[in-house]
Write a protein that holds these residues in place. Sequence first.
Motif: not given
Length: 193
Positions: A7-12, A32-38, A45-48, A159-163
């Motif tokens: 919810n809150s761990g992102y740059a402006r 799921a999308a938020k996680l790749v930005f953290y 980047a690697r996961a995507k 990929a999905f065992n990790i996700t």
Amino acid sequence: MRLDVLNSGYARKTKVLFGVIRLFSGRPLPDAAKLVFYRPDFYGARAKEFTHEAMRGPSDWSVGDRELMAAYVSKVNGSAFCIGAHSATASRAYQDGQLVASVLDDLETAPVGEALRETLRMLGKLTRDGKVGADDMRNVLAAGATPRQVRDALAVCAAFNITDRLADAFGFELLDQEGFDAGARYLLKRGYR
């Protein structure tokens, strides 16, 4: 327990991007999308890239087949968010929600080809037990899957065992069916990048 970092761990700049996405889509960004930005340098980047290659890269498996594999692995793991997301995406890719539901309900009686059925059995065993043997691979190949298809299926499984584990660790919020359908449309149009 849901970790607040989603919810809150992102740059402006990232928060602004999330706001723009919500404005245009009418929906908040799924976890799921938020996680790749953290920490994109550490994970995102690697996961995507890995997930996109497994799910949309060249393969003799269709997009629907690979999405079904993701849903099946997620079902074995009991990851509600990923089951919902990838069941919706597989259903849209196949244009057959009954097929997807039948596989997740009872693989043995589902109306799928033997190569896919045996591959899903193998992925289920690998997910449950953490290993498969030579006999498992021989069964998949004897059912008609090629060595390349086995490799591609194993990439989806990884990929999905990790996700799935991340979805559970971070407590991804479940979406309603409309949210899963919106995500499915996005994934079929844009992939995982």
